[in-house]
Design a protein around this motif. Structure first.
Motif, PDB file in Angstrom:
ATOM      1  N   ARG A 199       0.842  -1.187   0.000  1.00  0.00           N
ATOM      2  CA  ARG A 199       0.000   0.000   0.000  1.00  0.00           C
ATOM      3  C   ARG A 199       0.885   1.248   0.000  1.00  0.00           C
ATOM      4  NH1 ARG A 199      -5.260  -1.123   0.971  1.00  0.00           N
ATOM      5  NH2 ARG A 199      -5.752  -3.177   1.820  1.00  0.00           N
ATOM      6  N   LYS A 200       0.443   2.276  -0.721  1.00  0.00           N
ATOM      7  CA  LYS A 200       1.263   3.478  -0.852  1.00  0.00           C
ATOM      8  C   LYS A 200       1.156   4.346   0.390  1.00  0.00           C
ATOM      9  CE  LYS A 200       2.359   7.279  -3.989  1.00  0.00           C
ATOM     10  NZ  LYS A 200       2.137   7.868  -5.333  1.00  0.00           N
ATOM     11  N   LEU A 201       2.317   4.653   0.954  1.00  0.00           N
ATOM     12  CA  LEU A 201       2.404   5.508   2.130  1.00  0.00           C
ATOM     13  C   LEU A 201       2.808   6.931   1.764  1.00  0.00           C
ATOM     14  CD1 LEU A 201       2.495   5.610   5.336  1.00  0.00           C
ATOM     15  CD2 LEU A 201       4.975   5.307   5.070  1.00  0.00           C
ATOM     16  N   ALA A 202       3.681   7.058   0.775  1.00  0.00           N
ATOM     17  CA  ALA A 202       4.224   8.382   0.441  1.00  0.00           C
ATOM     18  C   ALA A 202       4.725   8.377  -0.997  1.00  0.00           C
ATOM     19  CB  ALA A 202       5.364   8.748   1.396  1.00  0.00           C
ATOM     20  N   GLY A 203       4.916   9.580  -1.532  1.00  0.00           N
ATOM     21  CA  GLY A 203       5.438   9.728  -2.877  1.00  0.00           C
ATOM     22  C   GLY A 203       6.357  10.933  -2.969  1.00  0.00           C
ATOM     23  N   ASP A 229      -6.772   8.817   8.745  1.00  0.00           N
ATOM     24  CA  ASP A 229      -7.477   7.539   8.757  1.00  0.00           C
ATOM     25  C   ASP A 229      -7.424   6.897   7.376  1.00  0.00           C
ATOM     26  OD1 ASP A 229      -8.201   7.826  11.418  1.00  0.00           O
ATOM     27  OD2 ASP A 229     -10.117   8.791  10.927  1.00  0.00           O
ATOM     28  N   ARG A 230      -7.270   5.580   7.353  1.00  0.00           N
ATOM     29  CA  ARG A 230      -7.213   4.888   6.067  1.00  0.00           C
ATOM     30  C   ARG A 230      -8.491   5.096   5.264  1.00  0.00           C
ATOM     31  NH1 ARG A 230      -5.368  -1.206   6.166  1.00  0.00           N
ATOM     32  NH2 ARG A 230      -3.312  -0.227   6.391  1.00  0.00           N
ATOM     33  N   ALA A 235      -8.122   4.117  -2.488  1.00  0.00           N
ATOM     34  CA  ALA A 235      -7.890   2.669  -2.458  1.00  0.00           C
ATOM     35  C   ALA A 235      -6.419   2.380  -2.744  1.00  0.00           C
ATOM     36  CB  ALA A 235      -8.771   1.979  -3.497  1.00  0.00           C
ATOM     37  N   GLY A 236      -5.861   1.433  -1.999  1.00  0.00           N
ATOM     38  CA  GLY A 236      -4.468   1.063  -2.220  1.00  0.00           C
ATOM     39  C   GLY A 236      -3.472   1.894  -1.439  1.00  0.00           C
ATOM     40  N   ALA A 237      -3.952   2.861  -0.646  1.00  0.00           N
ATOM     41  CA  ALA A 237      -3.056   3.705   0.144  1.00  0.00           C
ATOM     42  C   ALA A 237      -3.163   3.335   1.617  1.00  0.00           C
ATOM     43  CB  ALA A 237      -3.395   5.179  -0.046  1.00  0.00           C
ATOM     44  N   THR A 238      -2.163   3.751   2.382  1.00  0.00           N
ATOM     45  CA  THR A 238      -2.186   3.561   3.821  1.00  0.00           C
ATOM     46  C   THR A 238      -1.578   4.792   4.467  1.00  0.00           C
ATOM     47  OG1 THR A 238      -1.685   2.020   5.627  1.00  0.00           O
ATOM     48  CG2 THR A 238       0.060   2.395   3.990  1.00  0.00           C
ATOM     49  N   SER A 239      -1.516   4.790   5.793  1.00  0.00           N
ATOM     50  CA  SER A 239      -0.962   5.933   6.521  1.00  0.00           C
ATOM     51  C   SER A 239      -0.161   5.436   7.713  1.00  0.00           C
ATOM     52  CB  SER A 239      -2.085   6.850   6.995  1.00  0.00           C
ATOM     53  OG  SER A 239      -2.891   6.201   7.972  1.00  0.00           O
ATOM     54  N   ILE A 240       0.631   6.337   8.282  1.00  0.00           N
ATOM     55  CA  ILE A 240       1.367   5.986   9.501  1.00  0.00           C
ATOM     56  C   ILE A 240       0.376   5.649  10.614  1.00  0.00           C
ATOM     57  CG2 ILE A 240       2.925   6.850  11.280  1.00  0.00           C
ATOM     58  CD1 ILE A 240       4.322   8.486   9.107  1.00  0.00           C
ATOM     59  N   ARG A 241      -0.708   6.441  10.718  1.00  0.00           N
ATOM     60  CA  ARG A 241      -1.723   6.165  11.739  1.00  0.00           C
ATOM     61  C   ARG A 241      -2.281   4.757  11.594  1.00  0.00           C
ATOM     62  NH1 ARG A 241      -6.562  10.321  12.209  1.00  0.00           N
ATOM     63  NH2 ARG A 241      -5.093  11.343  13.655  1.00  0.00           N
ATOM     64  N   ALA A 242      -2.580   4.343  10.368  1.00  0.00           N
ATOM     65  CA  ALA A 242      -3.175   3.025  10.140  1.00  0.00           C
ATOM     66  C   ALA A 242      -2.197   1.897  10.451  1.00  0.00           C
ATOM     67  CB  ALA A 242      -3.651   2.915   8.686  1.00  0.00           C
ATOM     68  N   GLU A 243      -0.913   2.145  10.268  1.00  0.00           N
ATOM     69  CA  GLU A 243       0.079   1.085  10.437  1.00  0.00           C
ATOM     70  C   GLU A 243       0.672   1.028  11.843  1.00  0.00           C
ATOM     71  OE1 GLU A 243       0.675  -1.111   8.109  1.00  0.00           O
ATOM     72  OE2 GLU A 243      -0.540  -0.125   6.565  1.00  0.00           O
ATOM     73  N   ALA A 244       0.865   2.200  12.459  1.00  0.00           N
ATOM     74  CA  ALA A 244       1.603   2.212  13.728  1.00  0.00           C
ATOM     75  C   ALA A 244       1.076   3.208  14.746  1.00  0.00           C
ATOM     76  CB  ALA A 244       3.081   2.506  13.447  1.00  0.00           C
TER      77      ALA A 244
END
Length: 329
Positions: A199-203, A229-230, A235-244
């Motif tokens: 999932r994409k976190l950053a670009g 929030d995710r 779609a296909g992206a994520t965040s620091i909040r969602a992961e950790a």
């Protein structure tokens, strides 16, 4: 932020400092020191006057002065609560002759990615552009894209996220599995909705203007899904909040700037750092260039940022293109 306030922040970061000492060090009056201290208090800093001098007791969550406080890199910070695009603002500064400036925003309303694709940039993220003028020829520009990707990945890992890089400029978080196994009948059922590779976190989006032998100015735009929030992401992206969980954005941005500052000072050393953070190497990939599609195994990266792909016809060196991670055969 003016130079006096930035210098004051640098002095305060070292511990208690008296008013007379600050006035002498900054070459300003004690009244000017008091005025700057009051301005910092208005911005949200907790600053107490003790017998030993001024002491910082708390720092705002985000903002120009918050990021500048304790920053171990010589970059000016320009902060916006909301802006159309930090890259657009960065271009204005660059063409006006400004350099070593970070344009930072809580929210972007007109953000874009590669090939002018839409990029959601709501409040709570990290949206920033670094404006600088490296003493390098234009052909070396891609190495700074790689440096920015490494710096972002390192900052994300420090925040507890298992991030890695997809060539050349996407930071991903690996999915647990790219498919599911139905053990009842031994058939592998592939989930086509699962993002390939993660999932994409950053670009990272790099822009440049230069002459034949040197870069006139360069800006590196970095967008990170931080405290978002995710459900608020594509779609296909994520965040620091969602992961950790939530990250302290002030410290995250500081680490990212410091890492980029170190890496950009040694362009030839960036490739090893990129290899250590890359998810693309060793994978089957499909790269769409302006003229053809190249498919094979990504085996290496060459200066200043070209991807080496081993195909059925031999190795190909790809300098630019849209890379897709493929599932193993």
């Amino acid at each position: 932020m003016n130079e006096t306030r930035r210098a004051l922040l640098d002095e305060l970061a070292g511990g208690p400092v008296s008013g007379p000492t600050l006035a002498a060090t900054l070459d300003v009056s004690r009244a000017a020191v008091w005025k700057q201290v009051e301005a910092l208090r208005t911005e949200g800093f907790g600053i107490e006057s003790t017998d030993d001098g001024y002491v910082v007791t708390s720092v705002p969550e985000f903002g120009a002065s918050a990021v500048a406080y304790g920053l171990d890199a010589d970059w000016a910070i320009e902060y916006h609560d909301s802006i159309g695009s930090t890259n657009d603002r960065g271009r204005e500064l660059a063409t006006a002759g400004e350099t070593d400036v970070v344009v930072l925003a809580d929210e972007q309303t007109g953000s874009r990615g590669r090939l002018r694709r839409e990029w959601t940039a709501p409040s709570g993220g990290v949206w920033m552009s670094l404006v600088f003028a490296p003493d390098r020829p234009p052909a070396h520009a891609p190495i700074y894209t790689l440096a920015a990707a490494v710096a972002t990945t390192r900052a994300a890992r420090e925040a507890g996220v298992d991030a890695s890089i997809k060539w050349p400029n996407d930071i991903l978080v690996n999915t647990v599995s790219e498919g599911t196994s139905d053990e009842s009948d031994g058939v592998i059922v592939v989930d086509e909705d699962a993002p390939r590779g993660g999932r994409k976190l950053a670009g990272v989006l790099t822009e440049m203007e230069g002459e034949a032998d040197r870069i006139s100015w360069m800006l590196v735009g970095i967008g990170v899904n931080a405290n978002i929030d995710r459900d608020d992401l594509p779609a296909g992206a994520t965040s620091i909040r969602a992961e950790a969980g939530d990250v302290e954005r002030r410290l995250f941005v500081q680490r990212l700037i410091e890492e980029f500052d170190d890496l950009s000072g040694d362009p030839e050393g960036v490739l090893d750092a990129w290899r250590a953070s890359a998810d693309t190497l060793g994978r089957r990939v499909r790269v769409e260039t302006a003229t053809e599609t190249i498919e094979g195994e990504a085996v290496d990266v060459e200066f200043p940022g070209a991807l080496v792909v081993r195909t059925a016809e031999g190795e190909r060196t790809v300098h630019a293109g849209d890379c897709e991670h493929l599932r193993p055969v």
